[in-house]
Design an enzyme around this catalytic site. Structure first.
Site, PDB file in Angstrom:
ATOM      1  N   HIS A 306       0.852  -1.188   0.000  1.00 47.96           N
ATOM      2  CA  HIS A 306       0.000   0.000   0.000  1.00 47.96           C
ATOM      3  C   HIS A 306       0.885   1.234   0.000  1.00 47.96           C
ATOM      4  O   HIS A 306       1.940   1.227   0.631  1.00 47.96           O
ATOM      5  CB  HIS A 306      -0.908   0.017   1.245  1.00 47.96           C
ATOM      6  CG  HIS A 306      -2.071   0.929   1.091  1.00 47.96           C
ATOM      7  ND1 HIS A 306      -1.986   2.264   1.372  1.00 47.96           N
ATOM      8  CD2 HIS A 306      -3.327   0.702   0.637  1.00 47.96           C
ATOM      9  CE1 HIS A 306      -3.153   2.820   1.118  1.00 47.96           C
ATOM     10  NE2 HIS A 306      -3.979   1.905   0.657  1.00 47.96           N
ATOM     11  N   ASP A 364      -7.866  -5.686   0.170  1.00 47.43           N
ATOM     12  CA  ASP A 364      -8.323  -6.502  -0.959  1.00 47.43           C
ATOM     13  C   ASP A 364      -7.883  -7.955  -0.871  1.00 47.43           C
ATOM     14  O   ASP A 364      -8.313  -8.787  -1.663  1.00 47.43           O
ATOM     15  CB  ASP A 364      -7.815  -5.899  -2.272  1.00 47.43           C
ATOM     16  CG  ASP A 364      -8.474  -4.561  -2.544  1.00 47.43           C
ATOM     17  OD1 ASP A 364      -9.677  -4.454  -2.286  1.00 47.43           O
ATOM     18  OD2 ASP A 364      -7.790  -3.633  -2.987  1.00 47.43           O
TER      19      ASP A 364
HETATM   20  N1  CMC Z   1       4.190  -7.464  -4.787  1.00 50.44           N
HETATM   21  C1  CMC Z   1       5.527  -7.404  -4.995  1.00 50.44           C
HETATM   22  N2  CMC Z   1       6.270  -6.290  -4.853  1.00 50.44           N
HETATM   23  C2  CMC Z   1       5.630  -5.179  -4.500  1.00 50.44           C
HETATM   24  C3  CMC Z   1       4.247  -5.144  -4.274  1.00 50.44           C
HETATM   25  C4  CMC Z   1       3.522  -6.344  -4.422  1.00 50.44           C
HETATM   26  N3  CMC Z   1       2.201  -6.371  -4.232  1.00 50.44           N
HETATM   27  N4  CMC Z   1       3.857  -3.886  -3.947  1.00 50.44           N
HETATM   28  C5  CMC Z   1       4.985  -3.150  -3.964  1.00 50.44           C
HETATM   29  N5  CMC Z   1       6.060  -3.920  -4.302  1.00 50.44           N
HETATM   30  C6  CMC Z   1       7.452  -3.483  -4.372  1.00 50.44           C
HETATM   31  C7  CMC Z   1       7.716  -2.705  -5.650  1.00 50.44           C
HETATM   32  O1  CMC Z   1       8.178  -3.538  -6.702  1.00 50.44           O
HETATM   33  C8  CMC Z   1       8.769  -1.719  -5.203  1.00 50.44           C
HETATM   34  O2  CMC Z   1      10.009  -2.381  -5.188  1.00 50.44           O
HETATM   35  P1  CMC Z   1      11.370  -1.562  -5.509  1.00 50.44           P
HETATM   36  O3  CMC Z   1      11.471  -0.503  -4.455  1.00 50.44           O
HETATM   37  O4  CMC Z   1      12.443  -2.601  -5.412  1.00 50.44           O
HETATM   38  O5  CMC Z   1      11.196  -0.993  -6.873  1.00 50.44           O
HETATM   39  C9  CMC Z   1       8.387  -1.416  -3.751  1.00 50.44           C
HETATM   40  O6  CMC Z   1       7.673  -2.571  -3.295  1.00 50.44           O
HETATM   41  C10 CMC Z   1       7.519  -0.177  -3.582  1.00 50.44           C
HETATM   42  O7  CMC Z   1       6.400  -0.310  -4.472  1.00 50.44           O
HETATM   43  P2  CMC Z   1       5.782   0.877  -5.296  1.00 50.44           P
HETATM   44  O8  CMC Z   1       5.062   0.354  -6.484  1.00 50.44           O
HETATM   45  O9  CMC Z   1       6.811   1.947  -5.517  1.00 50.44           O
HETATM   46  O10 CMC Z   1       4.741   1.414  -4.227  1.00 50.44           O
HETATM   47  P3  CMC Z   1       3.467   2.285  -4.518  1.00 50.44           P
HETATM   48  O11 CMC Z   1       3.194   2.991  -3.258  1.00 50.44           O
HETATM   49  O12 CMC Z   1       3.671   3.114  -5.733  1.00 50.44           O
HETATM   50  O13 CMC Z   1       2.324   1.228  -4.852  1.00 50.44           O
HETATM   51  C11 CMC Z   1       0.542  -0.300  -4.622  1.00 50.44           C
HETATM   52  C12 CMC Z   1       1.366   0.812  -3.941  1.00 50.44           C
HETATM   53  C13 CMC Z   1      -0.677  -0.605  -3.752  1.00 50.44           C
HETATM   54  C14 CMC Z   1       0.066   0.178  -5.990  1.00 50.44           C
HETATM   55  C15 CMC Z   1       1.434  -1.555  -4.755  1.00 50.44           C
HETATM   56  O14 CMC Z   1       1.830  -2.022  -3.490  1.00 50.44           O
HETATM   57  C16 CMC Z   1       0.730  -2.668  -5.541  1.00 50.44           C
HETATM   58  O15 CMC Z   1       0.771  -2.666  -6.774  1.00 50.44           O
HETATM   59  N6  CMC Z   1       0.063  -3.648  -4.818  1.00 50.44           N
HETATM   60  C17 CMC Z   1      -0.721  -4.668  -5.465  1.00 50.44           C
HETATM   61  C18 CMC Z   1      -2.058  -4.091  -5.867  1.00 50.44           C
HETATM   62  C19 CMC Z   1      -2.981  -3.906  -4.681  1.00 50.44           C
HETATM   63  O16 CMC Z   1      -3.130  -4.788  -3.857  1.00 50.44           O
HETATM   64  N7  CMC Z   1      -3.643  -2.730  -4.652  1.00 50.44           N
HETATM   65  C20 CMC Z   1      -4.667  -2.448  -3.635  1.00 50.44           C
HETATM   66  C21 CMC Z   1      -4.283  -1.316  -2.734  1.00 50.44           C
HETATM   67  S1  CMC Z   1      -5.398  -1.208  -1.305  1.00 50.44           S
HETATM   68  C22 CMC Z   1      -6.950  -0.810  -1.956  1.00 50.44           C
HETATM   69  C23 CMC Z   1      -7.003   0.481  -2.656  1.00 50.44           C
HETATM   70  O17 CMC Z   1      -6.465   1.501  -2.175  1.00 50.44           O
HETATM   71  O18 CMC Z   1      -7.617   0.542  -3.719  1.00 50.44           O
END
Ligand code: CMC
Length: 430
Positions: A306, A364
């Protein structure tokens, strides 16, 4: 508010910037005059360090895993309250008295029917249309049906539009479902509470008596409470941005639904369940953990991570409890998907990659298992999220409209394209 300032040095010249304090949480540096003072913008893709507004609605402490609606912890609201009470709280800032609650419930209930012409609107869609596609279109289309509540300068019209959307969203969501499965629409029945009414509109058929299961209704109501608001997330920011131009509220909420659809946001509940189904059995978990950690593989563990929570998402804990309650009530002793989810969570929570990046299950992760057990197809999961989040979008939109300092939202950019150049005719182009 504080008189504190922060000093930034630009071209060796100090620039004093005001620091504003909230009631809780991090303070902000006010950079609204920075361009005028320095000729420079700030750069923050994804808005990871940018507060876009002041708000009194929802507070999140992502490090501690705290979520408050108008100051009340989500755990207490989910345990003791109901969804319409939460709606009242988000909209008006206080929990309702008994009389206020009765009046609010009555007003919402009286708006549950949709214009009958909407039925024809539905039949324009293919039966296999994704229900989120239908929701984006139908909610936007409400502005074509309810002209008497689109003048945003009139507080009464804004209130009527808000009531209409909270009340009609379950009706439209149930219609999207019924259309998808080829069953006749079921009209609302106003002696039922909000969530029981929704379950009935989804699962009743004219050929049989339908009795709402109170345990499932309570569980779904709690799921709605958990999803009701989440401060300035992508879809809420979309609603605020759309609203900042003066667009009507139905159009703004339709924009929010479109944004919510993406798998990184509300679409994650559908994606998480599909992922659990794909994994299938606990012995395949290590393979998927390895994929999630592989930088060359775009796969992510859906329902994990998140932007704000760097601790367990408090909503995920309540959701996990709700999952067990629902499965128990339905007599589902062994759900292979739940087995995979529980084990996946355990493995990921101990894995160095997930620990180091502070990736925890989010709301989720367990919601799909619960909604599936209740009988909803995966394509409806994000629709249910949209239904519940509508009140949050409306509360945030209203707060923005009522804020006298509100201006059209207009981010700037760092231009990295071609500098100015002269047009060349086709004949001269090499
Ligand atoms: N699985 C594997 N690696 C992950 C994941 C994951 N679910 N989420 C983040 N990472 C890694 C990502 O690759 C990155 O690694 P690095 O620093 O080495 O490049 C690091 O963790 C930080 O991730 P980010 O994408 O920069 O973080 P963000 O804040 O931009 O993204 C997120 C947040 C929710 C989009 C992401 O965690 C994700 O894609 N999760 C899966 C989708 C999900 O479950 N979304 C629902 C969110 S809760 C409900 C809502 O708000 O709608």
């Amino acid at each position: 508010m504080s008189s504190e300032t922060s000093t930034l040095t630009v071209d060796n010249k100090p620039v004093d910037l005001a620091v504003k304090e909230g009631t809780i949480g991090p303070s902000v540096i006010d950079i609204s005059k920075l361009y005028g003072q320095t000729g420079m913008f700030t750069y923050d893709p994804g808005f990871t360090s940018t507060a876009s507004c002041e708000s009194k609605i929802t507070y999140i402490d992502g490090d501690k895993g705290v979520l408050l609606y108008r100051g009340y912890p989500i755990e207490q609201l989910a345990e003791h309250g109901d969804f319409l009470e939460t709606c009242y709280l988000l909209l008006y800032g206080e929990l309702p008295t008994a009389a206020q609650k009765a009046d609010f419930d009555y007003r919402v209930t009286r708006h549950t029917m949709v214009h009958d012409q909407m039925n024809r609107f539905f039949t324009g869609f293919r039966r296999d249309a994704h229900p989120m596609a239908i929701m984006v279109a139908c909610v936007g289309a409400l502005s074509a049906f309810y002209h008497d509540s689109t003048d945003i300068s009139d507080p009464h019209q804004r209130m009527v539009a808000s009531m209409r959307m909270i009340a009609k969203m379950p009706t439209l969501a149930a219609m999207a479902y019924k259309y998808h499965v080829g069953q006749p629409f079921v009209y609302p029945q106003n002696d039922l509470d909000y969530t029981s009414n929704f379950l009935r509109m989804c699962f009743a058929v004219p050929a049989e008596e339908y009795k709402v299961n109170p345990v499932l209704s309570r569980a779904l109501d709690r799921i709605f409470i958990l999803h009701a608001d989440h401060e300035q997330n992508a879809s809420t920011s979309t609603v605020r941005l759309a609203g900042s131009s003066g667009a009507n509220p139905f159009a703004c909420i339709a924009a929010g639904i479109a944004c919510l659809w993406g798998p990184a946001h509300g679409g994650a509940n559908e994606a998480a369940l599909k992922m659990l189904e794909e994994i299938g059995t606990p012995d395949r978990i290590p393979e998927y953990i390895a994929k999630a950690k592989d930088k060359n593989d775009p796969f992510r563990l859906m329902g994990f991570g998140h932007r704000v929570y760097k601790n367990y998402d408090p909503r995920a804990r309540i959701m996990q409890k709700t999952t067990h309650e629902v499965l128990n009530e339905l007599g589902i002793k062994d759900d292979p998907l739940l087995d995979v989810a529980v084990e996946l969570e355990q493995i990921a929570l101990k894995d160095e990659y997930f620990v180091e990046k502070k990736l925890y299950p989010n709301i989720d992760f367990y919601s799909g298992i619960t909604l599936k057990a209740m009988g909803f197809p995966t394509s409806m999961f994000t629709v249910l999220f949209a239904l519940a989040r509508t009140v949050g979008w409306i509360a945030q939109w209203s707060e923005m409209i009522e804020d006298p300092s509100q201006r059209i939202g207009r981010p700037r950019q760092l231009y990295v394209g071609e500098p100015q150049r002269d047009y060349v005719t086709v004949a001269q182009r090499g």
